[in-house]
Design a protein around this motif. Sequence first.
Motif, PDB file in Angstrom:
ATOM      1  N   MET A  98      31.663 118.033  67.827  1.00 12.25           N
ATOM      2  CA  MET A  98      33.070 117.659  67.730  1.00 12.25           C
ATOM      3  C   MET A  98      33.596 117.170  69.080  1.00 12.25           C
ATOM      4  O   MET A  98      34.333 116.182  69.131  1.00 12.25           O
ATOM      5  N   ILE A  99      33.205 117.839  70.167  1.00 13.79           N
ATOM      6  CA  ILE A  99      33.617 117.379  71.502  1.00 13.79           C
ATOM      7  C   ILE A  99      33.118 115.959  71.733  1.00 13.79           C
ATOM      8  O   ILE A  99      33.867 115.087  72.183  1.00 13.79           O
ATOM      9  N   GLN A 100      31.847 115.703  71.397  1.00 11.79           N
ATOM     10  CA  GLN A 100      31.278 114.371  71.617  1.00 11.79           C
ATOM     11  C   GLN A 100      31.966 113.322  70.745  1.00 11.79           C
ATOM     12  O   GLN A 100      32.259 112.222  71.205  1.00 11.79           O
ATOM     13  N   LEU A 159      38.221 123.229  72.800  1.00 14.42           N
ATOM     14  CA  LEU A 159      36.839 123.420  72.356  1.00 14.42           C
ATOM     15  C   LEU A 159      35.919 123.801  73.517  1.00 14.42           C
ATOM     16  O   LEU A 159      34.958 124.551  73.341  1.00 14.42           O
ATOM     17  N   GLU A 160      36.220 123.292  74.716  1.00 14.02           N
ATOM     18  CA  GLU A 160      35.386 123.596  75.885  1.00 14.02           C
ATOM     19  C   GLU A 160      35.604 125.008  76.415  1.00 14.02           C
ATOM     20  O   GLU A 160      34.867 125.463  77.279  1.00 14.02           O
ATOM     21  N   CYS A 161      36.582 125.737  75.871  1.00 16.61           N
ATOM     22  CA  CYS A 161      36.806 127.139  76.262  1.00 16.61           C
ATOM     23  C   CYS A 161      35.758 128.073  75.658  1.00 16.61           C
ATOM     24  O   CYS A 161      35.691 129.243  76.022  1.00 16.61           O
ATOM     25  N   TYR A 162      34.967 127.572  74.738  1.00 16.39           N
ATOM     26  CA  TYR A 162      34.013 128.406  74.007  1.00 16.39           C
ATOM     27  C   TYR A 162      32.574 128.044  74.368  1.00 16.39           C
ATOM     28  O   TYR A 162      32.311 126.965  74.889  1.00 16.39           O
ATOM     29  N   THR A 163      31.661 128.956  74.054  1.00 15.32           N
ATOM     30  CA  THR A 163      30.229 128.688  74.205  1.00 15.32           C
ATOM     31  C   THR A 163      29.537 128.730  72.849  1.00 15.32           C
ATOM     32  O   THR A 163      28.335 128.494  72.759  1.00 15.32           O
ATOM     33  N   GLN A 184      38.832 135.794  70.998  1.00 15.81           N
ATOM     34  CA  GLN A 184      39.656 134.778  71.652  1.00 15.81           C
ATOM     35  C   GLN A 184      39.982 133.720  70.630  1.00 15.81           C
ATOM     36  O   GLN A 184      39.124 133.293  69.859  1.00 15.81           O
ATOM     37  N   THR A 185      41.223 133.284  70.609  1.00 11.62           N
ATOM     38  CA  THR A 185      41.612 132.208  69.714  1.00 11.62           C
ATOM     39  C   THR A 185      42.494 131.220  70.474  1.00 11.62           C
ATOM     40  O   THR A 185      43.188 131.612  71.405  1.00 11.62           O
ATOM     41  N   ASN A 186      42.410 129.963  70.121  1.00  7.79           N
ATOM     42  CA  ASN A 186      43.239 128.922  70.727  1.00  7.79           C
ATOM     43  C   ASN A 186      44.050 128.255  69.632  1.00  7.79           C
ATOM     44  O   ASN A 186      43.543 128.040  68.529  1.00  7.79           O
ATOM     45  N   ILE A 187      45.292 127.923  69.958  1.00  9.14           N
ATOM     46  CA  ILE A 187      46.172 127.198  69.033  1.00  9.14           C
ATOM     47  C   ILE A 187      46.523 125.868  69.698  1.00  9.14           C
ATOM     48  O   ILE A 187      46.889 125.831  70.866  1.00  9.14           O
ATOM     49  N   ILE A 188      46.386 124.771  68.954  1.00 11.46           N
ATOM     50  CA  ILE A 188      46.810 123.455  69.444  1.00 11.46           C
ATOM     51  C   ILE A 188      47.872 122.958  68.491  1.00 11.46           C
ATOM     52  O   ILE A 188      47.643 122.884  67.273  1.00 11.46           O
ATOM     53  N   MET A 189      49.044 122.631  69.043  1.00 17.25           N
ATOM     54  CA  MET A 189      50.145 122.146  68.206  1.00 17.25           C
ATOM     55  C   MET A 189      49.883 120.697  67.819  1.00 17.25           C
ATOM     56  O   MET A 189      49.375 119.909  68.614  1.00 17.25           O
TER      57      MET A 189
END
Length: 193
Positions: A98-100, A159-163, A184-189
């Motif tokens: 997904m990052i790529q 996405l880069e916060c995770y391994t 750990q969870t991330n929220i993007i508005m």
Amino acid sequence: VNNSVEIAGSDGHQLTFNTSLKQLGDDYSIIISRDAFTLLTKVKESFSMTLSDDKLNAKFQGDNWTIETKLIDSKYPDFSKVFGQGVLATIEVNRKDMIQTLKDVKPFLSPKFQGVILNVATGNLHFEHEGTQIGTMRASATNGGASLAFRADYLIAALECYTLEKIELTFMDTAIQLNKTGPQTNIIMSMRL
């Protein structure tokens, strides 16, 4: 809260939340500066935190070091309201893929609208911009479908916060939540179209 430390950080577009730390003592809410937090993220050993009696200063201490910082005098934000949104769809994707894909579609985004629409369909995640599909990848959807716009850079940073190899994306009414069931969870508005 309840013997755990909940750490939340936000820049107004992204929210990161972690509950993997343990706490002893009374419940409290504080806001520390980004500079102090950045220093603490570099520490690889265990350390303790002590609040001043007036709760205006904090002292972080390890075996051979001490960091003292003034706390930010402001009301702690109620980030739990962000998590109360309705779930539209949940998918599992390969995080690196997904990052790529996001990096691959960035050159096709117009300077005025740096957003990409994530459109969840059966077995696929489509990347769209200004009505044109500009990328696609496999995604294992566990429920429903969704279509929300996000700034590509914010998604990449989260996405880069995770391994993790595989990561779960939960599409909510106005946001996307990464790794909803993990510590750990991330929220993007989402962006307005």
